[in-house]
Every structure is written in structure tokens, then in C-alpha cells.
Design a protein around this motif. Structure first.
Motif, short mmCIF file in Angstrom:
data_model
loop_
_atom_site.label_atom_id
_atom_site.label_comp_id
_atom_site.label_asym_id
_atom_site.label_seq_id
_atom_site.Cartn_x
_atom_site.Cartn_y
_atom_site.Cartn_z
N CYS A 92 0.82 -1.21 0.00
CA CYS A 92 0.00 0.00 0.00
C CYS A 92 0.86 1.27 0.00
N ALA A 93 1.82 1.35 0.89
CA ALA A 93 2.62 2.57 1.00
C ALA A 93 3.33 2.88 -0.31
N ALA A 94 3.90 1.88 -0.94
CA ALA A 94 4.62 2.08 -2.21
C ALA A 94 3.65 2.44 -3.33
N LEU A 95 2.49 1.78 -3.36
CA LEU A 95 1.47 2.10 -4.37
C LEU A 95 0.98 3.53 -4.21
N LEU A 96 0.74 3.94 -2.97
CA LEU A 96 0.29 5.31 -2.72
C LEU A 96 1.36 6.33 -3.08
#
Length: 122
Positions: A92-96
Motif C-alpha cells: 500500500c505505501a509504495a502504491l500510494l
């Protein structure tokens, strides 16, 4: 109502927040033999990448749906690999971060992933 229509309805609600995981799980609750309330509760701690930026909640929910509907492990692995190939990340953090750098608002990004996963599960 189609699965995609259901997911869009859930993501548009303003009275209750459905995180990405809950949005997918509630959409497929009936197929998993769960009530919508059970699916909502099950997904509560998996939003925002398990609440710590880890694996995307929409992807996590998709793997839960595939497991609960008895898909073979190799098909589940294929689903996960396709998500990774399509997005270059599963966390999630990388996608965001990637969507932020591209100027895509968080809600638009997350809604898109939810809708993509729901369509792929169909």
C-alpha cells in the motif's frame, strides 16, 4: 446489481467508511458464505495495508475471496503475480507513493484498485 456496481456504491458512501479490503470483501460476501456485516468486520484491520502500509487491502481481500471460493493455489498465485506485474508493487505505501508522484489523489487511486480487483475476480 453487479459486483462492480456494488463496489462503487460502497466506495461512494459517506455515512460509513469502507476501506479497500472491506469494499472487496463485502462485495463478494454472499459468494464466501458470509453476511455483509461479517465481511465488513473481517476486513476492518486490513485497510491501509494492514494498517501499516503493507500489502494492499484490495489485493488482500481478493486473495481471501479466492481462498473462500476454493480457487487452486496456483490460480491465487497467478492473481497476485498479475497485480504485481500491472502495478510494480503490492504494498500500500509504495502504491500510494507512486500515485502521489503521478498526481493521482488517494481516493481516486484506491477506488481504482478496488474496482480493478472486483472486475478481475468476476
Amino acid at each position: 446489481m453487479t459486483h462492480l456496481e456494488k463496489a462503487k456504491e460502497l466506495r461512494a458512501r459517506t455515512d460509513v467508511h469502507f476501506n479497500c479490503c472491506q469494499s472487496v470483501l463485502v462485495t463478494f460476501a454472499q459468494e464466501m458464505g458470509l453476511t455483509e456485516e461479517q465481511a465488513f468486520d473481517l476486513g476492518a484491520s486490513f485497510g491501509s495495508g494492514m494498517r501499516c502500509g503493507s500489502v494492499c487491502g484490495a489485493l488482500t481481500a481478493a486473495l481471501m475471496v479466492l481462498g473462500m471460493t476454493h480457487y487452486p493455489p496456483e490460480e491465487v498465485d497467478s492473481f497476485r503475480r498479475k497485480f504485481l506485474e500491472d502495478h510494480g508493487e503490492i504494498n500500500c505505501a509504495a502504491l500510494l507513493k507512486k500515485s502521489h508522484e503521478a498526481g493521482i489523489p488517494r481516493k481516486v487511486h484506491c477506488d481504482g484498485l478496488v474496482f480493478e480487483v472486483v472486475q478481475a475476480l468476476d
